[in-house]
Write an enzyme that holds these catalytic residues in place. Structure first.
Site, PDB file in Angstrom:
ATOM      1  N   SER A  38       0.824  -1.203   0.000  1.00  0.00           N
ATOM      2  CA  SER A  38       0.000   0.000   0.000  1.00  0.00           C
ATOM      3  C   SER A  38       0.864   1.262   0.000  1.00  0.00           C
ATOM      4  O   SER A  38       0.417   2.314  -0.460  1.00  0.00           O
ATOM      5  CB  SER A  38      -0.940  -0.003   1.199  1.00  0.00           C
ATOM      6  OG  SER A  38      -0.730  -1.134   2.009  1.00  0.00           O
ATOM      7  N   ASP A 153       1.238  -8.714  11.734  1.00  0.00           N
ATOM      8  CA  ASP A 153       0.649  -8.859  10.394  1.00  0.00           C
ATOM      9  C   ASP A 153       1.148 -10.142   9.733  1.00  0.00           C
ATOM     10  O   ASP A 153       1.484 -10.157   8.547  1.00  0.00           O
ATOM     11  CB  ASP A 153       0.956  -7.626   9.539  1.00  0.00           C
ATOM     12  CG  ASP A 153       0.050  -7.528   8.305  1.00  0.00           C
ATOM     13  OD1 ASP A 153      -0.995  -8.209   8.270  1.00  0.00           O
ATOM     14  OD2 ASP A 153       0.397  -6.771   7.383  1.00  0.00           O
ATOM     15  N   GLU A 157       1.265 -13.981   2.710  1.00  0.00           N
ATOM     16  CA  GLU A 157       1.911 -13.011   1.808  1.00  0.00           C
ATOM     17  C   GLU A 157       3.205 -12.466   2.407  1.00  0.00           C
ATOM     18  O   GLU A 157       4.061 -11.971   1.676  1.00  0.00           O
ATOM     19  CB  GLU A 157       1.014 -11.789   1.563  1.00  0.00           C
ATOM     20  CG  GLU A 157      -0.238 -12.054   0.790  1.00  0.00           C
ATOM     21  CD  GLU A 157      -1.432 -12.294   1.697  1.00  0.00           C
ATOM     22  OE1 GLU A 157      -1.333 -13.161   2.612  1.00  0.00           O
ATOM     23  OE2 GLU A 157      -2.461 -11.633   1.495  1.00  0.00           O
TER      24      GLU A 157
HETATM   25  P1  ATP Z   1       1.486  -4.427   2.450  1.00  0.00           P
HETATM   26  O1  ATP Z   1       0.815  -3.187   2.000  1.00  0.00           O
HETATM   27  O2  ATP Z   1       0.863  -5.694   1.861  1.00  0.00           O
HETATM   28  O3  ATP Z   1       1.676  -4.538   3.923  1.00  0.00           O
HETATM   29  P2  ATP Z   1       4.171  -3.524   2.109  1.00  0.00           P
HETATM   30  O4  ATP Z   1       4.055  -2.196   1.425  1.00  0.00           O
HETATM   31  O5  ATP Z   1       4.445  -3.484   3.559  1.00  0.00           O
HETATM   32  O6  ATP Z   1       2.931  -4.443   1.793  1.00  0.00           O
HETATM   33  P3  ATP Z   1       5.952  -5.729   1.735  1.00  0.00           P
HETATM   34  O7  ATP Z   1       4.914  -6.684   2.244  1.00  0.00           O
HETATM   35  O8  ATP Z   1       7.169  -5.546   2.525  1.00  0.00           O
HETATM   36  O9  ATP Z   1       5.309  -4.314   1.392  1.00  0.00           O
HETATM   37  O10 ATP Z   1       6.343  -6.156   0.265  1.00  0.00           O
HETATM   38  C1  ATP Z   1       5.363  -6.295  -0.739  1.00  0.00           C
HETATM   39  C2  ATP Z   1       5.645  -7.561  -1.543  1.00  0.00           C
HETATM   40  O11 ATP Z   1       6.905  -7.434  -2.219  1.00  0.00           O
HETATM   41  C3  ATP Z   1       5.792  -8.829  -0.699  1.00  0.00           C
HETATM   42  O12 ATP Z   1       4.577  -9.426  -0.373  1.00  0.00           O
HETATM   43  C4  ATP Z   1       6.632  -9.680  -1.633  1.00  0.00           C
HETATM   44  O13 ATP Z   1       5.860 -10.270  -2.637  1.00  0.00           O
HETATM   45  C5  ATP Z   1       7.574  -8.672  -2.254  1.00  0.00           C
HETATM   46  N1  ATP Z   1       8.803  -8.605  -1.440  1.00  0.00           N
HETATM   47  C6  ATP Z   1       9.007  -7.846  -0.355  1.00  0.00           C
HETATM   48  N2  ATP Z   1      10.230  -8.024   0.160  1.00  0.00           N
HETATM   49  C7  ATP Z   1      10.834  -8.943  -0.627  1.00  0.00           C
HETATM   50  C8  ATP Z   1      12.131  -9.579  -0.609  1.00  0.00           C
HETATM   51  N3  ATP Z   1      13.042  -9.295   0.328  1.00  0.00           N
HETATM   52  N4  ATP Z   1      12.389 -10.487  -1.559  1.00  0.00           N
HETATM   53  C9  ATP Z   1      11.473 -10.793  -2.503  1.00  0.00           C
HETATM   54  N5  ATP Z   1      10.253 -10.234  -2.575  1.00  0.00           N
HETATM   55  C10 ATP Z   1       9.918  -9.319  -1.655  1.00  0.00           C
END
Ligand code: ATP
Length: 327
Positions: A38, A153, A157
């Protein structure tokens, strides 16, 4: 104290070795998008100096300020800094910023999200695979709790998989640091083995501050206590792990309504059914992890002793074991 203690100091001078100065986007070759959150985009990239493949989480500063998420970004960095030398937690390799964005350079989890493997299996993973990944999750979350961190959380995912198919916990943007005053303890090469003094109890005792009461997380995995405006504790992460264990075995989460409100009603009524085909020991453990009263919910230490894990090797470090194949 920052996450990149090993890349601190001389900021100037093109001749400094790359590892000695603050990094910038120019140090990386950006490739395809790995995921969108997000508030962020995660992009695969290659470190131009080492050829190492990394995942860079890019956060738009204006968006974060506008949505009042600066606190969450700070917490995510602090949690990753505290935890990220554990083998089952995604490593934070560097952080930097430019005018528009904040950058978190993360170890790349080459095999993506556990969710994709659960989906591929249609009606659940094999029992051995579910047991193994449940064990890795328990060990990882036990470590978080021993460090005074609630994830808040946990969901498939946010469980990423490395190239050798071990888990890498990710997304600490909803985490709660219970002991921000204490200096970070260096992560051990192997996490503490003895858990009988109850990491869970420790976190629970500290879990009173009002700020833990804000709703964070994802509807399907949120604990009943959070829905009733009670503080999140270690047991709230146990609830989420119970949901994930169910989902690994059944193929879908235990509580899923047609909208968030309906999902919350199901959670509060503990309205879920475990299909008959599910192994009786697994069924019993899920039942004990999904207890409405957080004080009556099984602890992670006790979950490890549960019959579902009888014969499971808890002594060999789990990241040195070969994971059972996933579909
Ligand atoms: P959300 O809004 O769902 O909480 P977010 O903005 O906090 O998401 P993350 O969950 O950290 O973001 O990352 C989003 C997606 O990117 C992860 O679900 C994954 O698919 C990919 N991703 C994140 N970190 C990595 C990593 N270290 N290696 C590979 N893919 C990653």
């Amino acid at each position: 104290h920052t996450a990149h203690a090993h890349v601190h100091a001389p900021r100037s001078g093109a001749s400094s070795p790359p590892a000695m100065r603050k990094r910038s986007p120019a140090d990386y070759d950006f490739a395809q998008t790995l995921g969108e959150g997000s508030y962020s985009t995660v992009v695969r990239a290659t470190d131009r100096h080492s050829d190492r493949v990394v995942a860079i989480k890019i956060l738009d500063k204006r968006h974060i300020v506008k949505e009042k998420k600066t606190k969450y970004v700070a917490v995510e960095k602090a949690a990753l800094t505290l935890l990220s030398r554990h083998p089952l937690v995604v490593h934070l390799l560097a952080t930097f910023q430019d005018a528009q964005s904040l950058y978190f350079v993360l170890e790349c989890a080459e095999n993506g999200e556990l969710l994709a493997y659960i989906r591929r299996a249609h009606d659940g993973l094999d029992l051995d695979a579910a047991r193994f990944y449940a064990a890795e999750l328990i060990i990882a979350v036990e470590y978080l709790h021993s460090m005074g961190v609630l994830h808040r959380d946990l969901k498939p995912e946010n469980v990423l998989l490395s190239s050798d198919m071990h888990i890498k916990l990710a997304d600490f943007g909803s985490a709660k640091l219970l002991r921000p005053e204490s200096p970070p303890r260096p992560a051990p090469a192997a996490p503490p083995r003895d858990t009988d003094h109850g990491a869970d109890a420790h976190v629970d005792a500290d879990a009173a501050p009002k700020s833990t009461r804000s709703f964070v997380g994802t509807a399907e995995y949120v604990s009943p206590e959070l829905l009733q405006d009670q503080p999140a504790g270690a047991a709230s992460d146990v609830w989420a792990l119970g949901c994930i264990l169910y989902q690994m075995l059944v193929g879908r989460p235990p509580f899923k309504g047609s909208n968030d409100y309906q999902t919350f009603q199901k959670i509060l009524k503990r309205d879920f059914i475990i299909p008959d085909r599910i192994d009786p020991d697994a069924r019993d453990l899920i039942d004990k992890m999904l207890v409405l009263d957080p004080n009556g919910r099984i602890s992670l230490a006790d979950a490890k002793q549960h019959a579902f894990f009888s014969g499971f090797d808890w002594t060999t470090p789990i990241w040195d074991q070969t994971p059972p194949p996933l579909p």
